[in-house]
Scaffold this active site. Sequence first.
Site, PDB file in Angstrom:
ATOM      1  CB  SER A  74      -0.966   0.011   1.187  1.00  0.00           C
ATOM      2  OG  SER A  74      -2.023  -0.895   0.956  1.00  0.00           O
ATOM      3  CB  THR A  75       4.417   2.060   0.076  1.00  0.00           C
ATOM      4  OG1 THR A  75       4.570   1.573   1.423  1.00  0.00           O
ATOM      5  CG2 THR A  75       5.297   3.278  -0.089  1.00  0.00           C
TER       6      THR A  75
END
Length: 388
Positions: free
Chosen positions: A72-73
């Site tokens: 999710s970065t």
Amino acid sequence: MTQLIPRVEGHCDDRFAAVRAAFERNFRDRGDVGAAVTVRVEGRAVVDLWGGWADAARDRPWTRETVVNVWSTTKGATALCAHLLIDRGLLDPDAPVAAYWPEFAAAGKEAVTVRQLLAHRAGLAGPREPHSLDLLYDWESTTSRLAATEPWWEPGTGSGYHALTYGFLVGEVVRRITGLLPGAFLRREVTGPLGIDFTIGLPEGEAHRAAELIGPAVEVTPEQAARYAGLTPVMLAALANPVTGAADANTAAWRAAEIPAANGHATARGVAELYGIFAGRGRAGGRRVLSPRTAELVREGQGSCRDLVLGAGFGHDTEAGLGLWLSGPHGMYGPNPRAFGHDGAGGSFGLADPEAALSVGYVMNRMGPHIADDPRKAALLDAVYGAL
């Protein structure tokens, strides 16, 4: 359990020696196998370190050019795509999503705004029907299902982490406006011109650079088992429909897909440079990427609340801006409550702190059990801010 510290390469300004020490301790005390960290201050890399191994067998050294799936970065890159369009007057954050994506108005969503999509407040944290990995790899199938889905809660009344759906929702708006999927738009407008080593998905010719993700080796405690037993339907939809993990992310099918919430591939340097656009108030590489006003918009808080998906995991309220999370009073991204960033499942993260002209990127292949706030992140940020 302690382990030997592998050879750490790269450079680190003397002032930031504590960051190198924390990075090395992540190998010795916190289970890192292969990892990299980059710290940029006022647009200059003051720390750029890497070390360890790119595979579970520890046969392949981690190099300066190793990339890894950052989960999710990736969302920071997808948010940047939307903010580019906002900056150019092509996207209004307060307009209904259906103004750009007419089919989205189904199932009572005609009033859901772009702002609510960006801030995880649209009520679409996961599909209501069982959703397979094969469907996740199919852009049209996934976006069509989301357009037809009834929200899990009244949009705008609360925040619930859109773990996988965020990228498809924001990404489809980007596609409707530009004709390009977010990965291609990002490459054309930002990462290509600036030479930033960050892609959504992984080009086939780059597979040799990819580190092998290693799943977390943890036993489920009785307390964790009780927490899992208490998962609500929306939590299950967001986090387990479909179930994804390290083994999936290591496949050619995952890397070839467009999953703009979860399959970004990057070096730590690439993460720090991309988040550095926000830290630089819209400037990077000597270029104006976003206006200062739009760069500021990304951290416009949308209200602190207990997240409907991750609330139990955090144990405290959180606040989303328009695409990234605010550090807030709990210091998720260091002591500046107005710093912001995003974590990737298992440990990676990107951070932007415009007040300190600071951006940080950390990537690794041995995933921990945390969705956010991994102890390795905390150790690195303590050292970074201690050196400023």
